[in-house]
Design a protein around this motif. Structure first.
Motif, PDB file in Angstrom:
ATOM      1  N   ILE A 258      -1.523 -13.090  -6.724  1.00 39.59           N
ATOM      2  CA  ILE A 258      -1.178 -12.110  -5.694  1.00 39.59           C
ATOM      3  C   ILE A 258      -2.153 -12.196  -4.532  1.00 39.59           C
ATOM      4  O   ILE A 258      -1.755 -12.190  -3.358  1.00 39.59           O
ATOM      5  N   GLY A 259      -3.435 -12.289  -4.841  1.00 44.28           N
ATOM      6  CA  GLY A 259      -4.449 -12.359  -3.799  1.00 44.28           C
ATOM      7  C   GLY A 259      -4.332 -13.603  -2.939  1.00 44.28           C
ATOM      8  O   GLY A 259      -4.474 -13.539  -1.709  1.00 44.28           O
ATOM      9  N   THR A 260      -4.045 -14.734  -3.574  1.00 46.52           N
ATOM     10  CA  THR A 260      -3.911 -15.988  -2.826  1.00 46.52           C
ATOM     11  C   THR A 260      -2.731 -15.929  -1.867  1.00 46.52           C
ATOM     12  O   THR A 260      -2.833 -16.308  -0.694  1.00 46.52           O
ATOM     13  N   GLN A 261      -1.586 -15.421  -2.351  1.00 41.31           N
ATOM     14  CA  GLN A 261      -0.399 -15.330  -1.506  1.00 41.31           C
ATOM     15  C   GLN A 261      -0.596 -14.312  -0.378  1.00 41.31           C
ATOM     16  O   GLN A 261      -0.219 -14.560   0.773  1.00 41.31           O
ATOM     17  N   ALA A 262      -1.193 -13.161  -0.706  1.00 40.54           N
ATOM     18  CA  ALA A 262      -1.411 -12.131   0.310  1.00 40.54           C
ATOM     19  C   ALA A 262      -2.405 -12.609   1.361  1.00 40.54           C
ATOM     20  O   ALA A 262      -2.236 -12.337   2.559  1.00 40.54           O
ATOM     21  N   ARG A 263      -3.436 -13.307   0.926  1.00 35.10           N
ATOM     22  CA  ARG A 263      -4.450 -13.786   1.872  1.00 35.10           C
ATOM     23  C   ARG A 263      -3.833 -14.703   2.917  1.00 35.10           C
ATOM     24  O   ARG A 263      -4.146 -14.601   4.118  1.00 35.10           O
ATOM     25  N   LYS A 264      -2.944 -15.579   2.510  1.00 34.41           N
ATOM     26  CA  LYS A 264      -2.299 -16.490   3.461  1.00 34.41           C
ATOM     27  C   LYS A 264      -1.489 -15.706   4.497  1.00 34.41           C
ATOM     28  O   LYS A 264      -1.504 -16.027   5.688  1.00 34.41           O
ATOM     29  N   GLN A 265      -0.775 -14.677   4.025  1.00 33.79           N
ATOM     30  CA  GLN A 265       0.019 -13.856   4.941  1.00 33.79           C
ATOM     31  C   GLN A 265      -0.878 -13.089   5.905  1.00 33.79           C
ATOM     32  O   GLN A 265      -0.591 -12.978   7.098  1.00 33.79           O
ATOM     33  N   ILE A 266      -1.970 -12.544   5.382  1.00 31.83           N
ATOM     34  CA  ILE A 266      -2.903 -11.779   6.211  1.00 31.83           C
ATOM     35  C   ILE A 266      -3.578 -12.678   7.241  1.00 31.83           C
ATOM     36  O   ILE A 266      -3.756 -12.292   8.403  1.00 31.83           O
ATOM     37  N   GLU A 267      -3.957 -13.872   6.828  1.00 27.81           N
ATOM     38  CA  GLU A 267      -4.592 -14.800   7.761  1.00 27.81           C
ATOM     39  C   GLU A 267      -3.655 -15.158   8.905  1.00 27.81           C
ATOM     40  O   GLU A 267      -4.083 -15.252  10.063  1.00 27.81           O
ATOM     41  N   GLN A 268      -2.384 -15.343   8.572  1.00 28.47           N
ATOM     42  CA  GLN A 268      -1.411 -15.657   9.618  1.00 28.47           C
ATOM     43  C   GLN A 268      -1.275 -14.479  10.586  1.00 28.47           C
ATOM     44  O   GLN A 268      -1.181 -14.674  11.800  1.00 28.47           O
ATOM     45  N   TRP A 269      -1.299 -13.253  10.050  1.00 32.70           N
ATOM     46  CA  TRP A 269      -1.152 -12.065  10.889  1.00 32.70           C
ATOM     47  C   TRP A 269      -2.375 -11.838  11.770  1.00 32.70           C
ATOM     48  O   TRP A 269      -2.257 -11.549  12.951  1.00 32.70           O
ATOM     49  N   LEU A 270      -3.571 -11.973  11.186  1.00 38.10           N
ATOM     50  CA  LEU A 270      -4.804 -11.699  11.918  1.00 38.10           C
ATOM     51  C   LEU A 270      -5.276 -12.888  12.759  1.00 38.10           C
ATOM     52  O   LEU A 270      -6.102 -12.718  13.663  1.00 38.10           O
ATOM     53  N   GLY A 271      -4.766 -14.066  12.437  1.00 36.75           N
ATOM     54  CA  GLY A 271      -5.232 -15.260  13.147  1.00 36.75           C
ATOM     55  C   GLY A 271      -6.675 -15.572  12.838  1.00 36.75           C
ATOM     56  O   GLY A 271      -7.437 -16.009  13.700  1.00 36.75           O
ATOM     57  N   ALA A 272      -7.077 -15.338  11.578  1.00 37.64           N
ATOM     58  CA  ALA A 272      -8.471 -15.554  11.186  1.00 37.64           C
ATOM     59  C   ALA A 272      -8.523 -15.906   9.705  1.00 37.64           C
ATOM     60  O   ALA A 272      -7.587 -15.626   8.942  1.00 37.64           O
ATOM     61  N   GLN A 273      -9.630 -16.526   9.290  1.00 40.62           N
ATOM     62  CA  GLN A 273      -9.845 -16.798   7.873  1.00 40.62           C
ATOM     63  C   GLN A 273     -10.276 -15.504   7.184  1.00 40.62           C
ATOM     64  O   GLN A 273     -11.065 -14.733   7.740  1.00 40.62           O
ATOM     65  N   VAL A 274      -9.764 -15.296   5.972  1.00 40.69           N
ATOM     66  CA  VAL A 274      -9.971 -14.015   5.301  1.00 40.69           C
ATOM     67  C   VAL A 274     -10.506 -14.217   3.890  1.00 40.69           C
ATOM     68  O   VAL A 274     -10.027 -15.082   3.146  1.00 40.69           O
ATOM     69  N   PHE A 275     -11.494 -13.394   3.523  1.00 43.13           N
ATOM     70  CA  PHE A 275     -11.898 -13.249   2.125  1.00 43.13           C
ATOM     71  C   PHE A 275     -11.301 -11.938   1.650  1.00 43.13           C
ATOM     72  O   PHE A 275     -11.593 -10.874   2.201  1.00 43.13           O
ATOM     73  N   LEU A 276     -10.446 -11.999   0.627  1.00 45.43           N
ATOM     74  CA  LEU A 276      -9.715 -10.818   0.165  1.00 45.43           C
ATOM     75  C   LEU A 276     -10.169 -10.436  -1.233  1.00 45.43           C
ATOM     76  O   LEU A 276     -10.052 -11.219  -2.181  1.00 45.43           O
ATOM     77  N   ASP A 277     -10.670  -9.214  -1.377  1.00 44.44           N
ATOM     78  CA  ASP A 277     -11.135  -8.680  -2.661  1.00 44.44           C
ATOM     79  C   ASP A 277     -10.166  -7.590  -3.108  1.00 44.44           C
ATOM     80  O   ASP A 277     -10.031  -6.554  -2.439  1.00 44.44           O
ATOM     81  N   LEU A 278      -9.459  -7.825  -4.218  1.00 44.72           N
ATOM     82  CA  LEU A 278      -8.482  -6.870  -4.733  1.00 44.72           C
ATOM     83  C   LEU A 278      -8.977  -6.209  -6.012  1.00 44.72           C
ATOM     84  O   LEU A 278      -9.550  -6.871  -6.880  1.00 44.72           O
ATOM     85  N   GLU A 279      -8.735  -4.911  -6.122  1.00 45.26           N
ATOM     86  CA  GLU A 279      -9.054  -4.153  -7.324  1.00 45.26           C
ATOM     87  C   GLU A 279      -7.811  -3.385  -7.753  1.00 45.26           C
ATOM     88  O   GLU A 279      -7.032  -2.937  -6.909  1.00 45.26           O
ATOM     89  N   VAL A 280      -7.599  -3.248  -9.069  1.00 47.36           N
ATOM     90  CA  VAL A 280      -6.457  -2.509  -9.592  1.00 47.36           C
ATOM     91  C   VAL A 280      -6.962  -1.250 -10.286  1.00 47.36           C
ATOM     92  O   VAL A 280      -7.840  -1.309 -11.145  1.00 47.36           O
ATOM     93  N   ARG A 281      -6.404  -0.099  -9.912  1.00 44.83           N
ATOM     94  CA  ARG A 281      -6.786   1.177 -10.510  1.00 44.83           C
ATOM     95  C   ARG A 281      -5.551   1.926 -11.001  1.00 44.83           C
ATOM     96  O   ARG A 281      -4.452   1.740 -10.462  1.00 44.83           O
TER      97      ARG A 281
END
Length: 302
Positions: A258-281
């Motif tokens: 999930i994180g890998t797929q979301a990161r690619k989408q976010i990077e495309q939206w922001l136009g920047a490289q992203v480190f994404l940290d996900l937590e489940v609660r």
């Protein structure tokens, strides 16, 4: 904001319809970008989104609304309230009807609300690429028996069929007026809201049926390390420990996917490289909690 000529057309069009009628897909096609999340799961759209489409002499603000459905909890009631609330504040209402599914009582209920609107009413048949001409015609006739429409259009957002025609048809029905949003503003959502939605989209696309409706996502922080790099933290909330186990997966395999797929989408939206940290609660029964619904931004006033 620069002045516009007297013959400049601008205004708002709301996309309404049953879940999975193709509202978000049409919005994305009109915008030419993946802004509204999509999935086969009902209630994918929870936040109202406004997308800004500019054309010579016109600006169209497309309002994507949650799918109208029979609510089972406080969240469902808020989603319906949000969608129906848009009917009073727009210039054009477009009722979307899936060409592949026979119109039913749920569609008739939507049509009754559309028919009561004082806005210009458009009937938009979607997913025409998946239907026969006979199915399309049957849907048009069924919808016209439910409500009175000012115009009818058959589309396939996936194929790009009549997407531009939809924009031009809306423009024809818009009043003359000012430009409501800057030309370089594609949507009215914040980066944090978009991050939350992109993460939730990947959950919907990867997890089994028992999880998606119980998922809410909050973007906790976006920290820019420099112009081209961002560090993002987000929390995925579910209602039961078993759902958390599914989301995390064996050895963390699911949350990593999930994180890998979301990161690619976010990077495309922001136009920047992203480190994404996900937590489940786990937050039990959050869909029945009005305060939690407001915190996630899923309430009608959001």
């Amino acid at each position: 904001m620069a002045s516009v000529p007297d013959d400049f057309r601008s205004g708002f069009v709301a996309l309404v319809g049953r879940p999975n009628a193709g509202k978000s897909t049409l919005l994305n096609a009109c915008l030419g970008a993946h802004a509204a999340i999509t999935s086969p799961v009902a209630q994918t759209t929870r936040r109202r989104m406004r997308a800004v489409v500019n054309r010579p002499g016109a600006q169209v603000v497309i309002v994507d609304t949650p799918g109208l459905h029979k609510p089972k909890d406080a969240l469902g009631e808020e989603l319906n309230k949000s969608a129906l609330g848009e009917l009073a504040d727009v210039d054009v209402v477009a009722m979307l009807l899936d060409a592949t599914k026979p119109a039913g009582t749920g569609d008739a209920w939507v049509a009754s609300h559309v028919n009561a609107s004082s806005a210009v009413r458009l009937l938009v048949i979607t997913k025409a690429d998946l239907a026969t001409p006979e199915q399309v015609q049957a849907q048009i006739e069924a919808a016209q028996a439910m409500a009175t429409f000012d115009d009818v259009l058959v589309t396939s957002a996936q194929e790009g069929f009549n997407t531009e025609a939809f924009i031009q048809l809306v423009i024809e029905h818009l009043p003359y007026g000012p430009r409501w949003f800057p030309e370089d503003m594609p949507v009215d959502a914040t980066d944090s809201e978009q991050v939350s939605e992109f993460v939730r989209e990947k959950v919907l696309l990867n997890c089994r049926q028992e999880v998606p409706h119980a998922v809410g996502v909050l973007c906790d922080s976006i920290q820019w390390r420099d112009e081209g790099h961002a560090s993002i933290k987000a929390t995925i909330f579910v209602e039961r420990d078993s759902q958390k186990g599914i989301l995390v997966g064996k050895g963390g395999s699911m949350i990593k996917r999930i994180g890998t797929q979301a990161r690619k989408q976010i990077e495309q939206w922001l136009g920047a490289q992203v480190f994404l940290d996900l937590e489940v609660r786990v937050k039990p029964s959050w869909r029945k909690d009005e305060e939690a619904i407001r915190r996630f931004g899923y309430n009608a006033e959001a």
